[in-house]
Design a protein around this motif. Structure first.
Motif, PDB file in Angstrom:
ATOM      1  N   LYS A   1      40.156  28.681  38.331  1.00  0.00           N
ATOM      2  CA  LYS A   1      41.561  28.262  37.937  1.00  0.00           C
ATOM      3  C   LYS A   1      42.516  29.394  37.818  1.00  0.00           C
ATOM      4  O   LYS A   1      42.249  30.201  36.617  1.00  0.00           O
ATOM      5  CB  LYS A   1      41.502  27.128  36.732  1.00  0.00           C
ATOM      6  N   GLY A   2      43.577  29.230  38.302  1.00  0.00           N
ATOM      7  CA  GLY A   2      44.704  30.189  38.032  1.00  0.00           C
ATOM      8  C   GLY A   2      45.813  29.447  37.276  1.00  0.00           C
ATOM      9  O   GLY A   2      45.976  28.278  37.027  1.00  0.00           O
ATOM     10  N   GLU A   3      46.992  29.943  36.992  1.00  0.00           N
ATOM     11  CA  GLU A   3      48.060  29.077  36.286  1.00  0.00           C
ATOM     12  C   GLU A   3      49.509  29.663  37.200  1.00  0.00           C
ATOM     13  O   GLU A   3      49.607  30.735  37.859  1.00  0.00           O
ATOM     14  CB  GLU A   3      48.428  29.682  34.901  1.00  0.00           C
TER      15      GLU A   3
ATOM     16  N   VAL B   1      41.004  36.627  39.724  1.00  0.00           N
ATOM     17  CA  VAL B   1      40.821  37.638  40.762  1.00  0.00           C
ATOM     18  C   VAL B   1      39.481  38.098  40.767  1.00  0.00           C
ATOM     19  O   VAL B   1      38.793  38.135  41.826  1.00  0.00           O
ATOM     20  CB  VAL B   1      41.824  38.612  40.428  1.00  0.00           C
ATOM     21  N   TYR B   2      38.934  38.332  39.300  1.00  0.00           N
ATOM     22  CA  TYR B   2      37.495  38.826  39.371  1.00  0.00           C
ATOM     23  C   TYR B   2      36.571  37.946  39.517  1.00  0.00           C
ATOM     24  O   TYR B   2      35.588  38.160  40.308  1.00  0.00           O
ATOM     25  CB  TYR B   2      37.190  39.270  37.754  1.00  0.00           C
ATOM     26  N   MET B   3      36.793  36.579  39.612  1.00  0.00           N
ATOM     27  CA  MET B   3      35.993  35.472  39.906  1.00  0.00           C
ATOM     28  C   MET B   3      35.800  35.058  41.483  1.00  0.00           C
ATOM     29  O   MET B   3      34.601  35.170  42.027  1.00  0.00           O
ATOM     30  CB  MET B   3      36.253  34.117  39.125  1.00  0.00           C
TER      31      MET B   3
ATOM     32  N   LEU C   1      42.942  39.199  28.857  1.00  0.00           N
ATOM     33  CA  LEU C   1      43.341  39.004  30.472  1.00  0.00           C
ATOM     34  C   LEU C   1      43.953  37.714  30.617  1.00  0.00           C
ATOM     35  O   LEU C   1      43.472  36.643  29.885  1.00  0.00           O
ATOM     36  CB  LEU C   1      42.006  39.219  31.353  1.00  0.00           C
ATOM     37  N   THR C   2      44.806  37.572  31.396  1.00  0.00           N
ATOM     38  CA  THR C   2      45.595  36.396  31.789  1.00  0.00           C
ATOM     39  C   THR C   2      44.506  35.523  32.518  1.00  0.00           C
ATOM     40  O   THR C   2      43.672  35.712  33.215  1.00  0.00           O
ATOM     41  CB  THR C   2      46.889  36.286  32.721  1.00  0.00           C
ATOM     42  N   LYS C   3      44.838  34.092  33.034  1.00  0.00           N
ATOM     43  CA  LYS C   3      43.918  33.358  33.736  1.00  0.00           C
ATOM     44  C   LYS C   3      44.041  33.562  35.209  1.00  0.00           C
ATOM     45  O   LYS C   3      42.876  33.750  35.791  1.00  0.00           O
ATOM     46  CB  LYS C   3      44.442  31.724  33.670  1.00  0.00           C
TER      47      LYS C   3
END
Length: 405
Positions: A205-207, A174-176, A167-169
């Motif tokens: 954290k996303g990117e 999204v799940y978090m 999975l991507t960051k």
């Protein structure tokens, strides 16, 4: 004997302007409250009668649900009346709800209950998001994980597991967010101690993603490309430009527009995601497209065939329609060698980018899209730009070089 009364709790407004409907429990002149899981706008609640008004599209079902809830609790209260002592409201509340100690409640049980409440409210999109997060975490931990065992270490291990799965960051984020939202609900309902709350330490954290906007020249190319009338590509392009002309309306909100949504030459609707009301002037192109798709249906886009389906099926069908539409838009984008995959989201992002390139302020663009002002502090003191100003922006952004679809 404990008395139960439905009420709107105006002390705690949600971000979308709605308020929670609670059951006020009074015993021996002391009171507490029980959550119903329902939130409404003030116009949707009758304070005197203690019921949902006809301003809510599903008032009958909600009132029936609330009536049954009160009846269920009153039956339990009658049993409690035989007790020799007079318990405190909090003890009555605990008994009525059959609550166990915090340490005995699993995350799976709690999340499943919240998902059911959302489905009862016909908030199927939110329910689906919670369910996806629940399934992911359950797959990692099993369904016996207690609420108070979700700590910082477990969340970090879960993140590592998801990243290892490919999975991507941003997908992990999204799940978090969904898990965080559920834990926040558990804290508010006093089912979880803040001391164990993992998101005090864990930062989601996303990117940065690649821009999903294209230029006006790219949109001109899409408009000029010859397509067979009535083909899937042709219909998908029409939907793309209908979304663009309606200032990036979401696909689901577009699908749910009805004949009543047209008022004095404008599309007026409440955004499903936020509950905010939008009023958008119908451009000449939007009018042509809406006229094409009008029919016997109560919905403006009659070809989606939503009249005969239930509310619970409605959202699933719209999601399937969205997948099909995006599939053909991506094919169209490849035919034109566009720099990014073409989807319905591109219409919204492109509208914002073109407006920005035309010299309009971020605050004005934010209001047109229904966001908060770019500066959250100063936004409190700014007056709304008003429909006429936003109409003018949309007219300029959606103006093309005499190329009619």
């Amino acid at each position: 004997m404990a008395t139960l009364k439905l009420s709107m709790d105006k002390r705690r407004p949600y971000a979308d302007g709605r308020f929670p409907i609670i059951i006020r429990l009074t015993e021996d002149q002391k009171s507490t409250s029980i959550s119903t899981g329902i939130r409404l706008f003030t116009l949707e609640w009758d304070y005197q009668k203690g019921k949902v008004t006809k301003n809510h599209p599903d008032s009958k079902n909600l009132n029936l649900h609330l009536k049954n809830k009160i009846l269920e609790l009153e039956k339990k209260a009658l049993i409690l009346q035989t007790a020799s002592d007079t318990p405190s409201p909090s003890r009555v509340r605990e008994t009525l709800l059959n609550q166990r100690k915090t340490g005995e409640i699993t995350f799976h049980e709690f999340a499943s209950t919240e998902i059911k409440v959302l489905r009862d409210q016909e908030r199927f999109g939110n329910a689906k998001s919670y369910e996806a997060a629940l399934n992911r975490l359950t797959k990692f931990t099993g369904n016996t994980l207690l609420l108070n065992k979700i700590n910082y270490t477990l969340i970090c291990d879960f993140e590592a597991h998801l990243l290892k799965d490919g999975l991507t960051k941003n997908s992990v984020a999204v799940y978090m967010r969904e898990i965080r939202a559920l834990l926040n609900k558990a804290i508010k309902k006093e089912l979880l101690d803040k001391a164990t709350y993992p998101f005090n330490k864990y930062i989601i954290k996303g990117e940065k993603t690649v821009s999903r906007a294209i230029t006006k020249d790219d949109l001109e190319k899409i408009r000029a490309y010859t397509l067979v009338e009535g083909s899937k590509l042709w219909h998908s392009r029409n939907i793309l430009f209908l979304i663009f002309n309606l200032i990036g309306i979401s696909f689901i909100d577009l699908a749910l527009l009805t004949n009543d949504s047209i008022q004095n030459g404008r599309i007026v609707y409440r955004r499903r995601k936020t509950g905010k009301i939008y009023s958008i002037k119908i451009t000449p192109e939007a009018e042509r497209l809406l006229n094409y798709y009008s029919g016997e249906s109560k919905y403006l886009i009659s070809t989606f065939n939503l009249d005969a389906v239930s509310k619970s099926e409605e959202i699933e069908i719209i999601h399937q329609k969205l997948k099909v539409c995006n599939k053909y838009l991506k094919n169209l984008g490849k035919l034109l060698s566009l720099p990014i995959p073409l989807t319905t989201y591109v219409a919204r992002y492109s509208w914002a980018n073109i407006a920005k390139a035309s010299g309009y302020s971020k605050d004005l663009i934010a209001e047109a899209l229904g966001h908060e002002y770019g500066n959250a502090i100063t936004g409190i003191y700014l007056d709304s730009y008003g429909d006429e100003v936003i109409d003018g922006v949309n007219e300029k952004v959606t103006c093309f070089k005499n190329i009619q679809l």
